[in-house]
Design a protein around this motif. Structure first.
Motif, PDB file in Angstrom:
ATOM      1  N   ALA A 665      -5.038 -13.746  15.583  1.00  0.00           N
ATOM      2  CA  ALA A 665      -3.661 -14.242  15.718  1.00  0.00           C
ATOM      3  C   ALA A 665      -2.984 -14.317  14.356  1.00  0.00           C
ATOM      4  O   ALA A 665      -1.781 -14.050  14.230  1.00  0.00           O
ATOM      5  N   MET A 666      -3.735 -14.676  13.331  1.00  0.00           N
ATOM      6  CA  MET A 666      -3.176 -14.704  11.980  1.00  0.00           C
ATOM      7  C   MET A 666      -2.788 -13.290  11.530  1.00  0.00           C
ATOM      8  O   MET A 666      -1.779 -13.107  10.840  1.00  0.00           O
ATOM      9  N   ALA A 667      -3.578 -12.300  11.915  1.00  0.00           N
ATOM     10  CA  ALA A 667      -3.311 -10.916  11.508  1.00  0.00           C
ATOM     11  C   ALA A 667      -1.978 -10.416  12.034  1.00  0.00           C
ATOM     12  O   ALA A 667      -1.357  -9.523  11.444  1.00  0.00           O
ATOM     13  N   ALA A 668      -1.541 -11.010  13.146  1.00  0.00           N
ATOM     14  CA  ALA A 668      -0.259 -10.597  13.718  1.00  0.00           C
ATOM     15  C   ALA A 668       0.921 -11.242  13.008  1.00  0.00           C
ATOM     16  O   ALA A 668       2.077 -10.923  13.293  1.00  0.00           O
ATOM     17  N   ASP A 669       0.632 -12.121  12.076  1.00  0.00           N
ATOM     18  CA  ASP A 669       1.688 -12.868  11.391  1.00  0.00           C
ATOM     19  C   ASP A 669       1.724 -12.477   9.917  1.00  0.00           C
ATOM     20  O   ASP A 669       1.568 -13.297   9.027  1.00  0.00           O
ATOM     21  N   THR A 670       1.861 -11.208   9.659  1.00  0.00           N
ATOM     22  CA  THR A 670       1.866 -10.713   8.281  1.00  0.00           C
ATOM     23  C   THR A 670       3.145  -9.946   7.988  1.00  0.00           C
ATOM     24  O   THR A 670       3.813  -9.434   8.889  1.00  0.00           O
ATOM     25  N   THR A 671       3.478  -9.915   6.708  1.00  0.00           N
ATOM     26  CA  THR A 671       4.614  -9.118   6.230  1.00  0.00           C
ATOM     27  C   THR A 671       4.123  -8.272   5.070  1.00  0.00           C
ATOM     28  O   THR A 671       3.785  -8.800   4.007  1.00  0.00           O
ATOM     29  N   GLY A 672       4.030  -6.995   5.267  1.00  0.00           N
ATOM     30  CA  GLY A 672       3.525  -6.123   4.217  1.00  0.00           C
ATOM     31  C   GLY A 672       2.086  -6.463   3.880  1.00  0.00           C
ATOM     32  O   GLY A 672       1.217  -6.498   4.750  1.00  0.00           O
ATOM     33  N   SER A 673       1.854  -6.728   2.624  1.00  0.00           N
ATOM     34  CA  SER A 673       0.491  -6.994   2.171  1.00  0.00           C
ATOM     35  C   SER A 673       0.189  -8.483   2.081  1.00  0.00           C
ATOM     36  O   SER A 673      -0.763  -8.886   1.432  1.00  0.00           O
ATOM     37  N   ARG A 674       0.978  -9.310   2.721  1.00  0.00           N
ATOM     38  CA  ARG A 674       0.722 -10.742   2.651  1.00  0.00           C
ATOM     39  C   ARG A 674       0.896 -11.375   4.023  1.00  0.00           C
ATOM     40  O   ARG A 674       1.603 -10.854   4.893  1.00  0.00           O
ATOM     41  N   ILE A 675       0.243 -12.502   4.178  1.00  0.00           N
ATOM     42  CA  ILE A 675       0.417 -13.275   5.404  1.00  0.00           C
ATOM     43  C   ILE A 675       1.544 -14.266   5.184  1.00  0.00           C
ATOM     44  O   ILE A 675       1.747 -14.763   4.074  1.00  0.00           O
ATOM     45  N   ASN A 676       2.313 -14.539   6.231  1.00  0.00           N
ATOM     46  CA  ASN A 676       3.445 -15.447   6.104  1.00  0.00           C
ATOM     47  C   ASN A 676       2.977 -16.889   5.970  1.00  0.00           C
ATOM     48  O   ASN A 676       1.806 -17.217   6.195  1.00  0.00           O
ATOM     49  N   SER A 707      -6.099  -6.722   2.054  1.00  0.00           N
ATOM     50  CA  SER A 707      -4.838  -6.440   1.374  1.00  0.00           C
ATOM     51  C   SER A 707      -4.260  -7.716   0.767  1.00  0.00           C
ATOM     52  O   SER A 707      -3.799  -7.725  -0.381  1.00  0.00           O
ATOM     53  N   TYR A 708      -4.303  -8.781   1.526  1.00  0.00           N
ATOM     54  CA  TYR A 708      -3.748 -10.038   1.036  1.00  0.00           C
ATOM     55  C   TYR A 708      -4.597 -10.612  -0.087  1.00  0.00           C
ATOM     56  O   TYR A 708      -4.087 -11.289  -0.978  1.00  0.00           O
ATOM     57  N   LEU A 709      -5.879 -10.336  -0.066  1.00  0.00           N
ATOM     58  CA  LEU A 709      -6.758 -10.810  -1.127  1.00  0.00           C
ATOM     59  C   LEU A 709      -6.337 -10.223  -2.468  1.00  0.00           C
ATOM     60  O   LEU A 709      -6.227 -10.937  -3.472  1.00  0.00           O
ATOM     61  N   SER A 710      -6.071  -8.928  -2.489  1.00  0.00           N
ATOM     62  CA  SER A 710      -5.702  -8.288  -3.748  1.00  0.00           C
ATOM     63  C   SER A 710      -4.301  -8.668  -4.185  1.00  0.00           C
ATOM     64  O   SER A 710      -4.032  -8.864  -5.379  1.00  0.00           O
ATOM     65  N   SER A 711      -3.364  -8.778  -3.239  1.00  0.00           N
ATOM     66  CA  SER A 711      -1.984  -9.103  -3.607  1.00  0.00           C
ATOM     67  C   SER A 711      -1.813 -10.581  -3.921  1.00  0.00           C
ATOM     68  O   SER A 711      -0.924 -10.961  -4.703  1.00  0.00           O
ATOM     69  N   GLY A 712      -2.663 -11.434  -3.310  1.00  0.00           N
ATOM     70  CA  GLY A 712      -2.509 -12.878  -3.486  1.00  0.00           C
ATOM     71  C   GLY A 712      -2.646 -13.316  -4.926  1.00  0.00           C
ATOM     72  O   GLY A 712      -1.858 -14.147  -5.421  1.00  0.00           O
ATOM     73  N   TYR A 713      -3.638 -12.766  -5.621  1.00  0.00           N
ATOM     74  CA  TYR A 713      -3.820 -13.149  -7.020  1.00  0.00           C
ATOM     75  C   TYR A 713      -2.645 -12.663  -7.878  1.00  0.00           C
ATOM     76  O   TYR A 713      -2.262 -13.325  -8.844  1.00  0.00           O
ATOM     77  N   GLN A 714      -2.060 -11.501  -7.530  1.00  0.00           N
ATOM     78  CA  GLN A 714      -0.900 -11.014  -8.277  1.00  0.00           C
ATOM     79  C   GLN A 714       0.291 -11.956  -8.089  1.00  0.00           C
ATOM     80  O   GLN A 714       0.990 -12.289  -9.051  1.00  0.00           O
ATOM     81  N   ILE A 715       0.486 -12.405  -6.845  1.00  0.00           N
ATOM     82  CA  ILE A 715       1.590 -13.329  -6.579  1.00  0.00           C
ATOM     83  C   ILE A 715       1.341 -14.658  -7.293  1.00  0.00           C
ATOM     84  O   ILE A 715       2.268 -15.266  -7.853  1.00  0.00           O
ATOM     85  N   LEU A 716       0.095 -15.125  -7.298  1.00  0.00           N
ATOM     86  CA  LEU A 716      -0.252 -16.384  -7.956  1.00  0.00           C
ATOM     87  C   LEU A 716       0.121 -16.338  -9.437  1.00  0.00           C
ATOM     88  O   LEU A 716       0.759 -17.264  -9.963  1.00  0.00           O
TER      89      LEU A 716
END
Length: 890
Positions: A665-676, A707-716
């Motif tokens: 259900a979480m996977a359906a709530d994503t935008t691009g490479s991140r989860i909302n 995908s979110y793992l790699s982008s998350g640290y960049q956003i942080l």
């Protein structure tokens, strides 16, 4: 997510001033007896001969029955808890040895690893596991309805409000409501409609604080919170009548000897019998050998000539101290060795009483060697702890503070090395323990056993004693003291009480002390008894991180904190309730499920899991319990899903499949490479750094997680750079994932429900109560997976705090920081929701800061000024589990 917090810095300052004044007063008469205020029938002689105990001789070794040679010491195997019935046959925690057989004292029964009174325990009424229902209490081994409730087909109901039993059992109101015992079309003024029952949520046992929030067995409802009925006391989570309960006679944990009864809070053996150790025996048959303690060194048993019984010589005669009374010279204090008739061993004990003190109070104590003004250090490292007996007299008694004075905590004026003229030095802030709550002193003798390495806490926080100072208490003993009129009242909310939660300083005290000794007996332990493949405690280092060397010593304390957490915040319907704002949010459910699976508490986990399932919307939990489909919160979704995966490892069953369904259900709530940020956020340019849980994503699997793992640290890092100084690791509660720009939590486009003293309309852009969780989230990932992005970020953030306070002062981290890196002007100190996460983050990059953070979080949760509210208490406990190696991971 909503985090309500109350500023306690001012309260802390007031308390520090109140208690800190004791130093200057004691400095004026440094620990000495103020004879103008003390009635004392004890002379100052220090020449009494050494006292010996036990029978037989050692060196041969010859022991006289019933003693036996156990490792070169004569031991009475009829009474020894560690050699019961034979050498090495130790009794379980809570049990006592009677006639060579281990058993529960006071006629109790062992249920799930704990001794309980099945005559009064609502969770084990009449037998182990026989729990009473909502609204019932346990009397004489049977569940009966509380006063004001009626037994209707086996359920205790309030016929004034119950729609199915309105006025009388079986009277159903159908489409109407039950209001004040009669069926009606509407509820009377002041009552709330809870599914047809018109209730006062401030007093309704079945709807305490809100509809459907039923109090668990034995509890009643007062002021919207579940509590023990009038006349009963909460003892380890059970409501007990301490006037009649033989397991808790006169106070929690004060067990009567086997065969004795409890009446008016005092133990009494049958006619013709006397107490002897843990049992009643025929009068005149209690042998002195029953009191022998081969693993202990008696300091004072107060026997012999009362005029010299206060000398401190010890069994070996190596001491030359003296018991003394001291006070602030504003009241009256009595102090004497007096005869007693109910002592387990001997016929005399030390007695002090007084009242009317209006400054810092009064106390009694002794120095091991030298004088009170010039004490000499005693190296007690050969002993693991101290043990003594205490009871209250016929007068009143505010909670007592037991202190151990060491050079670093004793002022120069009274023989220590603490310079109270130096700003920030907390002289007289001794390590010790308040004898209150579950350690309350009752009207019957109770034995207290505190170990130097685990059971001592600062009198007030923050403390200038380092971890090294506290780890070496046993080798730096100066004095032992009992202090009165400085105790916190656990029934008061210190944030609201004008006296800061302190008892009235003029209150009376009346205390007896006996058999003060140093001991090597095993430290008391009471670990939570869970089930599963990884039951508490584990003490397994997470990944590449190392644990505090003596981490296992604190498992009992962490178990106690969990039991207290459940009592305060877990409702019988499985909801984790925040009393501060009167509701349940999904964040709390995730936290609670993580706690329960870590402790192996399947019953609590199942109740919370049931509540979550009842509040799912499109596979995710609605962020506010009972509120319909209002959207989810990503951090809660992740915690709940991960807890379910861990539950599958712990107990099997369908937990893991439920967790996987939530991940989908979480996977359906994503935008691009991140989860909302949540299911109702759509593609808003909004990101909460503390919702980023990278340690989970390897287990969640799927392309979105990687995908979110790699982008998350960049956003942080982007949010860190835009917040203020890119080198300090600080991030705001909310920011933009595309630009890193700081966003205010209560302004568009965020509109998150966050309240705190730091977050006001138009002024909510700080490292605050959401962002405080970031080092915990990243720290777990760094330990488990060793990701360079994690350690790089933590090096910046933890390095910033170390730069401000030093690694050994990480407990000075405050609750809130500005973009320039400085502490917010309204920030509070000693908040476990900030210091605990910093401790977890430091595990991967700074061992000293981690060890200080771990010990500080233990201290904060023990201190009644800081552990009353849901959010800091819960986050603090979760981080303690991580820092102690007791949070299971996949």
């Amino acid at each position: 997510m909503k985090h309500s917090t109350t500023l306690v810095a001012l309260v802390t300052l007031v308390l520090a001033i109140v208690w800190g004044c004791s130093g200057s007063n004691e400095g004026a008469t440094p620990g000495g007896t103020n004879t103008s205020n003390v009635t004392n029938n004890v002379t100052g002689s220090t020449t009494s001969p050494a006292t010996t105990t036990g029978t037989g001789t050692t060196g041969g070794i010859t022991c006289v029955a019933p003693q036996a040679d156990c490792g070169g010491a004569c031991v009475n195997t009829m009474t020894s808890n560690i050699h019961c019935g034979g050498c090495g046959m130790a009794c379980a925690t809570g049990e006592a040895c009677n006639a060579g057989v281990c058993g529960c004292p006071g006629g109790g029964e062992a249920c799930n690893g704990a001794c309980v009174n099945t005559m009064t325990d609502a969770a084990n009424c009449g037998g182990c596991g026989m729990a009473c229902g909502t609204g019932a209490v346990c009397q004489a081994g049977a569940c009966v309805c509380q006063t004001g409730l009626m037994d209707c087909n086996g359920a205790c109901v309030n016929t004034m409000e119950d729609v199915n039993n309105c006025g009388t059992c079986g009277t159903m109101c159908g489409a109407q409501v039950c209001s004040l015992g009669a069926c009606s079309d509407t509820c009377a003024d002041g009552l709330e409609n809870c599914t047809g029952s018109c209730v006062n949520t401030m007093t309704s046992t079945a709807n305490c604080g809100g509809c459907g929030m039923a109090c668990s067995a034995g509890l009643s409802c007062g002021a919207g919170a579940c509590e023990c009925p009038t006349g009963q006391t909460s003892c380890s989570g059970a409501c007990i009548d301490t006037l009649t309960d033989a397991m808790n006679c006169g106070g929690c944990g004060t067990a009567c000897p086997t065969g004795a009864t409890c009446s008016a809070g005092a133990c009494a053996c049958p006619e013709g019998q006397e107490p002897c150790g843990a049992a009643c025996v025929a009068t005149g048959t209690c042998e002195a050998s029953a009191c022998a303690k081969p693993n202990s060194l008696m300091i004072s048993d107060f026997e012999g000539d009362p005029t010299t019984a206060v000398t401190v010589t010890g069994d070996t005669g190596e001491f030359n101290g003296l018991w003394e009374a001291f006070n602030d010279e504003t009241g009256t204090q009595n102090f004497a060795v007096e005869a007693v008739t109910d002592a387990e061993c001997g016929t005399q004990a030390l007695h002090t009483s007084g009242s009317g003190f209006s400054s810092w109070g009064a106390g009694i104590g002794f120095s091991f060697k030298g004088t009170p003004e010039a004490p000499e250090v005693y190296d007690g490292s050969a002993w693991t702890g101290v043990r003594f007996k205490a009871k209250k007299g016929s007068g009143g008694l505010t909670p007592v503070r037991f202190n151990i004075s060491i050079p670093k905590s004793e002022a120069i004026a009274s023989g220590g090395t603490c310079d109270d003229s130096v700003e920030g030095h907390d002289c007289y802030n001794h390590p010790g323990r308040f004898l209150e709550s579950s350690y309350e002193v009752g009207s019957s003798w109770r034995t207290y056993h505190f170990c130097f390495d685990r059971d001592l806490y600062p009198q007030f926080l923050p403390s200038t004693l380092t971890n090294a100072d506290r780890n070496t208490v046993s080798s730096n003993l100066l004095k032992m003291q009992f202090i009165f009129n400085k105790a916190i009242d656990p029934a008061k909310n210190v944030e609201e009480d004008p006296n800061g939660g302190l008892y009235d300083l003029t209150s009376e005290f009346d205390l007896w002390i006996d058999d003060f000794e140093l001991t090597n007996d095993p430290c008391p332990e009471s670990n939570f008894a869970g089930t599963g493949t990884k039951t508490f405690p584990q003490n397994q280092a997470p990944g590449s991180c190392e644990l505090v060397p003596n981490v296992a010593a604190f498992n009992t304390a962490i178990s106690e904190y969990y039991e207290e957490w459940k009592t305060r915040f877990l409702k019988s319907d499985g909801s984790v309730f925040s009393p501060e704002d009167g509701r349940t949010i999904s964040e709390g459910m995730g936290y609670g499920m993580l706690l329960a699976v870590a402790f192996g508490d399947k019953a609590a986990f199942d109740s919370m899991h049931g509540y979550v399932k009842a509040n799912l919307c499109s596979g995710l939990m609605t962020w506010i319990g009972g509120g319909g489909c209002q959207g989810s919160a990503t951090d809660a979704d992740a915690d709940i899903a991960y807890a379910l995966l861990l539950a599958g490892d712990q107990w099997g069953g369908s937990y893991a499949s439920d967790g996987s369904a939530m991940v989908s259900a979480m996977a359906a709530d994503t935008t691009g490479s991140r989860i909302n940020a949540g299911s109702n956020w759509g593609s808003q340019d909004v990101w909460n750094p503390s919702y980023f849980t990278p340690a989970y994503y390897d287990e969640f699997g799927g392309s979105w997680a990687s995908s979110y793992l790699s982008s998350g640290y960049q956003i942080l890092q982007s949010c860190n750079g835009s917040f203020g100084n890119a080198a300090d690791g600080l991030v705001p509660d909310w920011c933009s994932p595309s630009s890193g720009a700081t966003l205010a939590a209560n302004e568009a486009p965020v509109n998150a429900d966050v309240t705190s003293v730091l977050c006001q309309p138009g002024d909510c852009k700080y490292y605050a109560f959401d962002a405080a969780r970031v080092p915990w989230r990243i720290g777990v990932d760094a330990c488990l997976h060793g990701r360079s992005e994690a350690t790089t970020y933590l090096g910046q953030l933890i390095g910033h705090f170390v730069g401000l306070y030093g690694a050994g002062g990480i407990d000075r981290v405050r609750a809130g920081y500005r973009p320039d890196g400085g502490a917010h002007g309204e920030s509070a100190e000693m908040q476990a929701s900030f210091i605990g996460p910093v401790g977890v983050g430091a595990m991967a990059v700074n061992q000293e800061a981690y060890e200080r953070g771990f010990r500080a979080t233990l201290d904060i949760l023990r201190d009644l000024r800081f552990n009353r509210t849901y959010y800091p208490t819960t986050v603090g406990l979760l981080t303690l589990l991580e820092m102690s190696g007791n949070m299971p991971h996949r």
